[in-house]
Design a protein around this motif. Structure first.
Motif, PDB file in Angstrom:
ATOM      1  N   MET A   1       0.852  -1.201   0.000  1.00 22.90           N
ATOM      2  CA  MET A   1       0.000   0.000   0.000  1.00 22.90           C
ATOM      3  C   MET A   1       0.882   1.243   0.000  1.00 22.90           C
ATOM      4  SD  MET A   1      -2.990   0.868   2.727  1.00 22.90           S
ATOM      5  CE  MET A   1      -3.481   2.550   2.980  1.00 22.90           C
ATOM      6  N   ALA A   2       0.575   2.176  -0.914  1.00 22.11           N
ATOM      7  CA  ALA A   2       1.397   3.375  -1.054  1.00 22.11           C
ATOM      8  C   ALA A   2       1.204   4.319   0.130  1.00 22.11           C
ATOM      9  CB  ALA A   2       1.031   4.084  -2.348  1.00 22.11           C
ATOM     10  N   LEU A   3       2.305   4.923   0.542  1.00 22.68           N
ATOM     11  CA  LEU A   3       2.242   5.943   1.586  1.00 22.68           C
ATOM     12  C   LEU A   3       1.980   7.291   0.939  1.00 22.68           C
ATOM     13  CD1 LEU A   3       5.378   4.946   3.665  1.00 22.68           C
ATOM     14  CD2 LEU A   3       3.008   4.734   4.391  1.00 22.68           C
ATOM     15  N   ASN A   4       1.327   8.147   1.671  1.00 25.72           N
ATOM     16  CA  ASN A   4       1.081   9.509   1.177  1.00 25.72           C
ATOM     17  C   ASN A   4       1.375  10.503   2.291  1.00 25.72           C
ATOM     18  OD1 ASN A   4      -0.135   8.991  -1.519  1.00 25.72           O
ATOM     19  ND2 ASN A   4      -1.647   7.906  -0.276  1.00 25.72           N
TER      20      ASN A   4
ATOM     21  N   TYR B   6       6.997  13.596  -3.973  1.00 31.15           N
ATOM     22  CA  TYR B   6       6.080  13.394  -2.846  1.00 31.15           C
ATOM     23  C   TYR B   6       5.618  11.942  -2.661  1.00 31.15           C
ATOM     24  CZ  TYR B   6       5.966  18.463  -2.273  1.00 31.15           C
ATOM     25  OH  TYR B   6       6.309  19.777  -2.055  1.00 31.15           O
ATOM     26  N   PRO B   7       5.551  11.136  -3.748  1.00 28.30           N
ATOM     27  CA  PRO B   7       5.193   9.730  -3.509  1.00 28.30           C
ATOM     28  C   PRO B   7       6.345   8.884  -2.956  1.00 28.30           C
ATOM     29  CG  PRO B   7       4.560  10.434  -5.726  1.00 28.30           C
ATOM     30  CD  PRO B   7       5.477  11.478  -5.169  1.00 28.30           C
ATOM     31  N   ASN B   8       7.560   9.420  -2.951  1.00 24.59           N
ATOM     32  CA  ASN B   8       8.724   8.658  -2.492  1.00 24.59           C
ATOM     33  C   ASN B   8       8.574   8.310  -1.006  1.00 24.59           C
ATOM     34  OD1 ASN B   8      11.563   8.859  -1.067  1.00 24.59           O
ATOM     35  ND2 ASN B   8      11.951   8.170  -3.153  1.00 24.59           N
ATOM     36  N   GLU B   9       8.764   7.050  -0.675  1.00 24.66           N
ATOM     37  CA  GLU B   9       8.507   6.580   0.688  1.00 24.66           C
ATOM     38  C   GLU B   9       9.366   7.305   1.728  1.00 24.66           C
ATOM     39  OE1 GLU B   9       8.605   2.344   1.061  1.00 24.66           O
ATOM     40  OE2 GLU B   9       8.620   2.408   3.252  1.00 24.66           O
ATOM     41  N   VAL B  12       7.956  10.792   2.218  1.00 23.01           N
ATOM     42  CA  VAL B  12       6.710  10.757   3.007  1.00 23.01           C
ATOM     43  C   VAL B  12       7.045  10.660   4.494  1.00 23.01           C
ATOM     44  CG1 VAL B  12       4.643   9.408   3.535  1.00 23.01           C
ATOM     45  CG2 VAL B  12       5.331   9.743   1.147  1.00 23.01           C
ATOM     46  N   LYS B  13       7.906   9.718   4.832  1.00 25.16           N
ATOM     47  CA  LYS B  13       8.260   9.529   6.252  1.00 25.16           C
ATOM     48  C   LYS B  13       8.970  10.754   6.801  1.00 25.16           C
ATOM     49  CE  LYS B  13       8.508   4.481   6.077  1.00 25.16           C
ATOM     50  NZ  LYS B  13       9.385   3.303   6.000  1.00 25.16           N
ATOM     51  N   PHE B  14       9.879  11.324   6.016  1.00 23.61           N
ATOM     52  CA  PHE B  14      10.638  12.500   6.461  1.00 23.61           C
ATOM     53  C   PHE B  14       9.707  13.685   6.718  1.00 23.61           C
ATOM     54  CE2 PHE B  14      12.632  16.519   5.156  1.00 23.61           C
ATOM     55  CZ  PHE B  14      13.583  16.629   6.160  1.00 23.61           C
ATOM     56  N   ASP B  16       6.363  13.766   7.192  1.00 23.15           N
ATOM     57  CA  ASP B  16       5.382  13.568   8.268  1.00 23.15           C
ATOM     58  C   ASP B  16       6.029  13.562   9.652  1.00 23.15           C
ATOM     59  OD1 ASP B  16       3.079  13.665   6.760  1.00 23.15           O
ATOM     60  OD2 ASP B  16       3.047  11.519   6.356  1.00 23.15           O
ATOM     61  N   TYR B  17       7.291  13.145   9.724  1.00 23.66           N
ATOM     62  CA  TYR B  17       7.976  13.133  11.029  1.00 23.66           C
ATOM     63  C   TYR B  17       8.431  14.524  11.445  1.00 23.66           C
ATOM     64  CZ  TYR B  17      11.189  11.781  14.743  1.00 23.66           C
ATOM     65  OH  TYR B  17      11.820  11.659  15.961  1.00 23.66           O
ATOM     66  N   ASN B  18       8.833  15.344  10.464  1.00 23.33           N
ATOM     67  CA  ASN B  18       9.503  16.611  10.785  1.00 23.33           C
ATOM     68  C   ASN B  18       8.667  17.875  10.632  1.00 23.33           C
ATOM     69  OD1 ASN B  18      12.504  16.062  11.345  1.00 23.33           O
ATOM     70  ND2 ASN B  18      12.088  14.796   9.541  1.00 23.33           N
ATOM     71  N   PHE B  19       7.559  17.797   9.904  1.00 26.20           N
ATOM     72  CA  PHE B  19       6.813  19.007   9.555  1.00 26.20           C
ATOM     73  C   PHE B  19       5.315  18.805   9.706  1.00 26.20           C
ATOM     74  CE2 PHE B  19      10.767  19.241   7.133  1.00 26.20           C
ATOM     75  CZ  PHE B  19      11.170  20.545   7.361  1.00 26.20           C
TER      76      PHE B  19
END
Lengths: 33, 152
Positions: A1-4, B6-9, B12-14, B16-19
């Motif tokens: 499942m893709a992350l967004n 933006y779709p790069n995993e 995404v993690k960076f 959502d964790y930092n901003f």
């Protein structure tokens, strides 16, 4: 499942959440076309 | 950005964790005008009071996006006088992405932050030496040029 990325669409809400979470706001101006 | 970065995993993690991420369409002319945005993508880092910390205009691939906004978050800590946290972000950008376009700025602000914390000017001189050796063509090397006068 893709992350967004969990983008908000309201700057006032983002600033409020930034104050609550102790994080800066990442504000992206984009052209959807 | 929406198709590649933006779709790069890792991105995404960076993010959502930092901003706290917020996207505004160009149709929102009020905010476009308020922030004087004339081209997209334009990405601005703000503190919770709305003060601008960092701005990037144009596309960034994932391997540039992450270190660029590591430096931006470091500057956010720097402005809040949280120097150990700022140095952690600059260090992380340098260690993880030493060849990125953001690396020279990370070296510059790492030196400045260390000086702000210790009031010892040697980190400024060290930043100049590192910039001269590793990033001779960078604008940050030019900005650090006065630090060459600091005794070693």
């Amino acid at each position: 499942m893709a992350l967004n990325i969990g983008w908000l669409d309201d700057l006032a809400k983002a600033k409020d959440r930034a104050g609550q979470t102790g994080k800066p706001v990442l504000l992206d101006f984009f052209n959807p076309k | 950005m929406g198709a590649v970065t933006y779709p790069n995993e890792q991105v995404v993690k960076f993010v959502d964790y930092n901003f706290v991420p917020v996207q505004i369409e160009v149709s929102n002319t009020a905010l476009m005008s308020q922030f004087k945005v004339n081209w997209t993508p334009t990405i601005i880092v703000l503190d919770a009071d709305g003060n601008e910390v960092h701005r990037v205009v144009g596309f960034l691939p994932p391997e540039e996006f992450i270190p660029t906004f590591m430096v931006a978050k470091g500057k956010w800590y720097f402005n809040a006088e949280q120097q150990p946290e700022a140095q952690g972000m600059f260090d992380e950008a340098l260690r993880g992405y030493p060849d990125s376009s953001a690396a020279a700025e990370a070296v510059f602000f790492l030196g400045v932050s260390r000086y702000k914390m210790t009031h010892d000017p040697k980190p400024l001189r060290e930043a100049y030496e590192t910039l001269t050796a590793k990033f001779p063509g960078s604008e940050w090397t030019k900005r650090a040029a006065p630090y060459r006068l600091i005794p070693q």
